[in-house]
Design a protein around this motif. Structure first.
Motif, PDB file in Angstrom:
ATOM      1  N   ALA A   1     -56.122  16.503   9.264  1.00  0.00           N
ATOM      2  CA  ALA A   1     -56.664  15.244   9.883  1.00  0.00           C
ATOM      3  C   ALA A   1     -55.653  14.231   9.830  1.00  0.00           C
ATOM      4  O   ALA A   1     -55.053  13.951   8.777  1.00  0.00           O
ATOM      5  CB  ALA A   1     -58.061  14.897   9.483  1.00  0.00           C
TER       6      ALA A   1
ATOM      7  N   LEU B   1     -65.237  12.805  11.171  1.00  0.00           N
ATOM      8  CA  LEU B   1     -64.711  14.165  11.178  1.00  0.00           C
ATOM      9  C   LEU B   1     -64.691  14.645   9.788  1.00  0.00           C
ATOM     10  O   LEU B   1     -64.963  15.843   9.652  1.00  0.00           O
ATOM     11  CB  LEU B   1     -63.052  13.929  11.645  1.00  0.00           C
ATOM     12  N   ARG B   2     -64.550  13.873   8.813  1.00  0.00           N
ATOM     13  CA  ARG B   2     -64.819  14.009   7.592  1.00  0.00           C
ATOM     14  C   ARG B   2     -65.927  14.582   7.096  1.00  0.00           C
ATOM     15  O   ARG B   2     -66.147  15.667   6.272  1.00  0.00           O
ATOM     16  CB  ARG B   2     -64.091  13.036   6.675  1.00  0.00           C
TER      17      ARG B   2
ATOM     18  N   SER C   1     -57.564  14.730  15.118  1.00  0.00           N
ATOM     19  CA  SER C   1     -57.338  13.138  15.136  1.00  0.00           C
ATOM     20  C   SER C   1     -58.740  12.700  15.832  1.00  0.00           C
ATOM     21  O   SER C   1     -59.548  13.156  16.758  1.00  0.00           O
ATOM     22  CB  SER C   1     -56.348  12.766  15.891  1.00  0.00           C
ATOM     23  N   PRO C   2     -59.091  11.395  15.153  1.00  0.00           N
ATOM     24  CA  PRO C   2     -60.470  10.734  15.705  1.00  0.00           C
ATOM     25  C   PRO C   2     -60.123  10.199  17.308  1.00  0.00           C
ATOM     26  O   PRO C   2     -61.118   9.948  17.946  1.00  0.00           O
ATOM     27  CB  PRO C   2     -60.493   9.577  14.768  1.00  0.00           C
TER      28      PRO C   2
ATOM     29  N   CYS D   1     -55.229  10.344   9.717  1.00  0.00           N
ATOM     30  CA  CYS D   1     -56.340   9.306   9.571  1.00  0.00           C
ATOM     31  C   CYS D   1     -55.700   8.374   9.037  1.00  0.00           C
ATOM     32  O   CYS D   1     -56.412   7.559   8.194  1.00  0.00           O
ATOM     33  CB  CYS D   1     -57.218  10.128   8.384  1.00  0.00           C
TER      34      CYS D   1
ATOM     35  N   GLU E   1     -57.855   3.025  10.764  1.00  0.00           N
ATOM     36  CA  GLU E   1     -57.722   4.368  11.283  1.00  0.00           C
ATOM     37  C   GLU E   1     -58.565   5.381  10.149  1.00  0.00           C
ATOM     38  O   GLU E   1     -59.147   6.176  10.439  1.00  0.00           O
ATOM     39  CB  GLU E   1     -56.441   4.836  11.024  1.00  0.00           C
ATOM     40  N   TRP E   2     -58.290   5.013   8.826  1.00  0.00           N
ATOM     41  CA  TRP E   2     -59.325   5.779   7.893  1.00  0.00           C
ATOM     42  C   TRP E   2     -60.783   5.822   8.219  1.00  0.00           C
ATOM     43  O   TRP E   2     -61.535   6.943   8.244  1.00  0.00           O
ATOM     44  CB  TRP E   2     -59.115   5.363   6.416  1.00  0.00           C
TER      45      TRP E   2
ATOM     46  N   CYS F   1     -61.939   8.026  10.880  1.00  0.00           N
ATOM     47  CA  CYS F   1     -62.101   9.539  10.622  1.00  0.00           C
ATOM     48  C   CYS F   1     -63.292  10.105   9.613  1.00  0.00           C
ATOM     49  O   CYS F   1     -63.554  11.160   9.204  1.00  0.00           O
ATOM     50  CB  CYS F   1     -60.747   9.974   9.573  1.00  0.00           C
TER      51      CYS F   1
END
Length: 201
Positions: A68, A94-95, A44-45, A70, A87-88, A91
């Motif tokens: 994840a 991370l992505r 999770s971010p 996201c 929220e997207w 992320c």
């Protein structure tokens, strides 16, 4: 419900190489008649150090990828996804890090599979595939915790497995993977349905 019946149903649900995980766990994938361990980790971010951990060489070879969280969920109407843009976007690091380090990135989709999607799965599945392909996502993580995770009675569990079969087949045809987290199957009972785990109380 006899254990052998449940085992048969689970094998059918997994025949398209759907991986089953706990937060950090291992599963098996059939590949050219051999079994290979596949391990994924929740990410999770909001977790401090997540990106740094992906870049850490000591992580290499231990996990195959991340699932994840996201901000993406099923639309209750059953024909599309709802994306929380804040929220997207959180992320993105991370992505990008997963892609740069050749790590599988499975998008965890929140919310339960809507009944409308179980009746007609293709609109939702196509939207999911398009979103994944447009955003560098290598797989989808299904964590349907509605009604005893995923369903409390045998008939509803069978229709849910039917949806998952179609989802897996369509994802794999598009070059995407599917992972699914489910409860211990002794919770599924062959009894009349009462909403929200009623038969199990």
């Amino acid at each position: 419900l006899r254990q052998t019946t449940m085992v048969t149903m689970v094998r059918r649900a997994l025949k398209y190489c759907i991986f089953a995980y706990f937060p950090i766990a291992c599963a098996h994938q059939m590949n050219s008649q051999r079994e290979r361990r596949v391990a994924m980790a929740w990410a999770s971010p909001n977790q401090p150090g997540g990106v740094a951990q992906l870049k850490n060489k000591s992580w290499e070879g231990i996990f195959d990828g991340i699932q994840a969280l996201c901000g993406v969920s099923f639309d209750p109407n059953g024909d599309s996804l709802i994306v929380n843009q804040t929220e997207w976007k959180s992320c993105s690091d991370l992505r990008r890090t997963a892609m740069d380090n050749n790590i599988e990135f499975h998008l965890w989709i929140g919310g339960h599979v809507p009944d409308a999607a179980i009746v007609d799965p293709y609109p939702l599945i196509q939207k999911t595939i398009t979103f994944a392909q447009e955003n560098g996502i290598t797989g989808i993580s299904l964590d349907d915790e509605y009604d005893c995770a995923p369903r409390s009675t045998l008939d509803r569990f069978e229709t849910w497995v039917g949806f998952v079969d179609i989802l897996a087949e369509q994802l794999h045809q598009a070059g995407l993977q599917l992972s699914a987290a489910v409860q211990a199957l002794y919770g599924v009972q062959n009894v009349p349905y009462r909403p929200h785990c009623g038969p199990n109380k």
